[in-house]
Design a protein around this motif. Structure first.
Motif, PDB file in Angstrom:
ATOM      1  N   ALA A  58    -101.393  39.961  66.441  1.00 55.63           N
ATOM      2  CA  ALA A  58    -100.286  39.030  66.661  1.00 55.63           C
ATOM      3  C   ALA A  58     -99.652  38.613  65.340  1.00 55.63           C
ATOM      4  O   ALA A  58     -98.425  38.478  65.252  1.00 55.63           O
ATOM      5  N   ALA A  59    -100.466  38.390  64.311  1.00 56.76           N
ATOM      6  CA  ALA A  59     -99.919  38.006  63.007  1.00 56.76           C
ATOM      7  C   ALA A  59     -99.023  39.108  62.458  1.00 56.76           C
ATOM      8  O   ALA A  59     -97.926  38.841  61.951  1.00 56.76           O
ATOM      9  N   MET A  60     -99.488  40.352  62.567  1.00 55.40           N
ATOM     10  CA  MET A  60     -98.668  41.473  62.118  1.00 55.40           C
ATOM     11  C   MET A  60     -97.442  41.634  63.014  1.00 55.40           C
ATOM     12  O   MET A  60     -96.350  41.979  62.550  1.00 55.40           O
ATOM     13  N   GLY A  61     -97.627  41.356  64.305  1.00 51.63           N
ATOM     14  CA  GLY A  61     -96.519  41.471  65.240  1.00 51.63           C
ATOM     15  C   GLY A  61     -95.417  40.466  64.974  1.00 51.63           C
ATOM     16  O   GLY A  61     -94.228  40.788  65.093  1.00 51.63           O
ATOM     17  N   ARG A  62     -95.803  39.251  64.605  1.00 52.41           N
ATOM     18  CA  ARG A  62     -94.792  38.229  64.286  1.00 52.41           C
ATOM     19  C   ARG A  62     -93.921  38.684  63.108  1.00 52.41           C
ATOM     20  O   ARG A  62     -92.699  38.558  63.143  1.00 52.41           O
ATOM     21  N   ASP A  63     -94.571  39.218  62.073  1.00 49.73           N
ATOM     22  CA  ASP A  63     -93.818  39.711  60.913  1.00 49.73           C
ATOM     23  C   ASP A  63     -92.911  40.871  61.311  1.00 49.73           C
ATOM     24  O   ASP A  63     -91.746  40.942  60.892  1.00 49.73           O
ATOM     25  N   SER A  64     -93.453  41.793  62.112  1.00 47.73           N
ATOM     26  CA  SER A  64     -92.674  42.969  62.516  1.00 47.73           C
ATOM     27  C   SER A  64     -91.459  42.578  63.347  1.00 47.73           C
ATOM     28  O   SER A  64     -90.360  43.142  63.176  1.00 47.73           O
ATOM     29  N   VAL A 102     -89.735  39.769  63.328  1.00 46.50           N
ATOM     30  CA  VAL A 102     -88.692  39.171  62.481  1.00 46.50           C
ATOM     31  C   VAL A 102     -87.908  40.279  61.776  1.00 46.50           C
ATOM     32  O   VAL A 102     -86.675  40.233  61.697  1.00 46.50           O
ATOM     33  N   GLU A 103     -88.623  41.291  61.271  1.00 46.42           N
ATOM     34  CA  GLU A 103     -87.952  42.414  60.602  1.00 46.42           C
ATOM     35  C   GLU A 103     -87.063  43.185  61.578  1.00 46.42           C
ATOM     36  O   GLU A 103     -85.937  43.566  61.247  1.00 46.42           O
ATOM     37  N   ILE A 104     -87.584  43.418  62.790  1.00 49.04           N
ATOM     38  CA  ILE A 104     -86.818  44.172  63.791  1.00 49.04           C
ATOM     39  C   ILE A 104     -85.546  43.402  64.179  1.00 49.04           C
ATOM     40  O   ILE A 104     -84.439  43.953  64.216  1.00 49.04           O
ATOM     41  N   PHE A 105     -85.695  42.105  64.457  1.00 47.04           N
ATOM     42  CA  PHE A 105     -84.554  41.313  64.925  1.00 47.04           C
ATOM     43  C   PHE A 105     -83.510  41.133  63.830  1.00 47.04           C
ATOM     44  O   PHE A 105     -82.320  40.986  64.114  1.00 47.04           O
ATOM     45  N   SER A 106     -83.940  41.129  62.556  1.00 47.88           N
ATOM     46  CA  SER A 106     -82.995  40.914  61.454  1.00 47.88           C
ATOM     47  C   SER A 106     -81.983  42.052  61.355  1.00 47.88           C
ATOM     48  O   SER A 106     -80.918  41.896  60.729  1.00 47.88           O
ATOM     49  N   ILE A 129     -91.141  45.990  73.247  1.00 50.63           N
ATOM     50  CA  ILE A 129     -90.215  46.601  72.282  1.00 50.63           C
ATOM     51  C   ILE A 129     -90.652  48.021  71.946  1.00 50.63           C
ATOM     52  O   ILE A 129     -89.849  48.964  71.950  1.00 50.63           O
ATOM     53  N   ILE A 130     -91.946  48.181  71.660  1.00 51.33           N
ATOM     54  CA  ILE A 130     -92.453  49.492  71.244  1.00 51.33           C
ATOM     55  C   ILE A 130     -92.326  50.518  72.366  1.00 51.33           C
ATOM     56  O   ILE A 130     -91.863  51.645  72.157  1.00 51.33           O
ATOM     57  N   SER A 131     -92.718  50.139  73.584  1.00 53.16           N
ATOM     58  CA  SER A 131     -92.658  51.095  74.702  1.00 53.16           C
ATOM     59  C   SER A 131     -91.218  51.470  75.032  1.00 53.16           C
ATOM     60  O   SER A 131     -90.929  52.630  75.352  1.00 53.16           O
ATOM     61  N   THR A 132     -90.310  50.499  74.916  1.00 48.92           N
ATOM     62  CA  THR A 132     -88.894  50.805  75.185  1.00 48.92           C
ATOM     63  C   THR A 132     -88.343  51.721  74.107  1.00 48.92           C
ATOM     64  O   THR A 132     -87.577  52.663  74.394  1.00 48.92           O
TER      65      THR A 132
END
Length: 385
Positions: A305-311, A313-317, A347-350
């Motif tokens: 989850a910690a890595m997912g939160r960072d990812s 934010v990067e994806i949405f930016s 997000i990943i599966s889509t």
């Protein structure tokens, strides 16, 4: 396997104690995972770039010391796991004999760790157990103990009972568990044929170790993942600390205890997580309040989850609807670890489906969810007076 919380009908009352000991182990492992999460989150490695002709090396300048509590909580976890085995065996012997043991008989009750069949036979025939018929060769309980012995495995050194005994012998008699920071993975954040990374080291990291080498006058982002590991005393090999604890806990809880008590392991699972700092009306009430996710699994989920939160934010930016990281970060922090993993999984599966229109719709809906959360929290926050 049957789902937990059906009452553990296979576990007789004289063995209820082991459920609470295993819950204590889960709590201790959780304390270890908390410390390791904060340790790795803070970034334990001090890095330096060192020029070498036309090359530059990313090297270790220093490694943050592990908290001393880590080794001691690890030792406590392992010792309590062995206690769970020993207490279960003691209770089973006394129950089957139908009487209290004498002082000398009590001292003879122990979970053997035999690397050979002959060694186990010597244990069963020891004079200290001559009056304990339930531990004689051929007796049902004795055969259950035999089935759990290290000599039953292809490699006795890797058998969970052998590993557990080695750790606890060290912790009880010589020193706390030996833990250290090793290199897990180092990799470029984008493909680059010019970068050469270090392979995993099977020893603790130390100043001067080279992690990555590349051209001197070019900056390349890299990711470095250290792994906190524990040393097995009998093989002198390093193993990821939480994996070691988690695998031993799972073996005792799902294999060793059921086999000792019921002679099989395809039974309703003992739940790992019970709050034993509060009183429970009875055993059923304790089970009803139990959690099904082990400390190791919870730690893995928190890291994901910690890595997912960072990812995220990067994806949405990268999206046109992005309106600043603050809104997204506050929303992500409001979600549970499971909720973050579930949304990132969508997000990943889509994305893997290759449907860019669907991916855009998923990201837009999540950004909208973050904006709605921000608006709701703003309404709930009292204004200045």
């Amino acid at each position: 396997m049957v789902e937990p919380h059906q009452g553990l009908a296979w576990l007789p009352q004289h063995q209820h104690h082991v459920v609470f000991t295993l819950a204590h182990v889960d709590h201790l492992i959780s304390r270890v995972s908390d410390m390791l999460f904060e340790y790795t989150k803070a970034g334990p490695l001090d890095l330096r770039n060192v020029a070498d002709g036309e090359l530059a090396h990313v090297t270790i300048a220093g490694v943050a010391p592990l908290p001393q509590a880590v080794s001691r909580f690890v030792a406590d976890s392992l010792t309590q796991l062995r206690a769970a085995l020993e207490h279960t065996l003691f209770a089973e012997v006394e129950h089957r004999l139908g009487r209290e043991l004498t002082a000398s008989e009590e001292r003879s009750i122990e979970m053997p760790t035999a690397s050979t069949s002959d060694g186990f036979g010597n244990w069963t025939r020891h004079r200290s157990r001559r009056d304990l018929s339930v531990l004689h060769e051929g007796a049902e309980l004795c055969e259950r103990i035999r089935s759990l012995q290290p000599f039953q495995a292809a490699s006795s050194d890797d058998h969970p009972l052998k590993v557990l005994a080695a750790h606890t012998n060290l912790a009880k008699h010589r020193a706390p568990a030996v833990a250290a920071t090793l290199l897990g993975t180092v990799r470029p954040d984008r493909p680059s044929a010019d970068l050469v990374g270090s392979t995993e080291t099977e020893r603790p990291l130390r100043p001067g170790d080279i992690l990555m080498t590349g051209p001197l006058y070019r900056q390349e982002p890299i990711s470095i993942f250290p792994k906190v590991s524990v040393l097995r005393p009998h093989t002198r090999t390093w193993h990821v600390l939480l994996n070691e604890l988690g695998e031993l806990e799972q073996w005792v809880r799902t294999v060793a205890v059921p086999v000792l008590v019921a002679g099989r392991q395809d039974l309703e699972t003992v739940p790992p997580q019970i709050d034993i700092t509060v009183g429970h009306a009875d055993f059923s009430a304790a089970l009803a309040a139990a959690g099904t996710m082990s400390a190791k699994t919870r730690a893995e989920q928190r890291l994901q989850a910690a890595m997912g939160r960072d990812s995220m934010v990067e994806i949405f930016s990268l999206h046109s609807q992005f309106k600043g990281a603050d809104i997204l970060i506050r929303w992500l922090e409001s979600l549970s670890d499971a909720q973050v993993i579930e949304r990132l999984g969508t997000i990943i599966s889509t994305n893997l489906s290759g449907n860019l229109i669907a991916l855009d719709a998923v990201i837009r809906s999540l950004i909208l969810e973050a904006e709605n959360h921000s608006a709701a929290t703003s309404r709930d926050t009292p204004g200045d007076t």
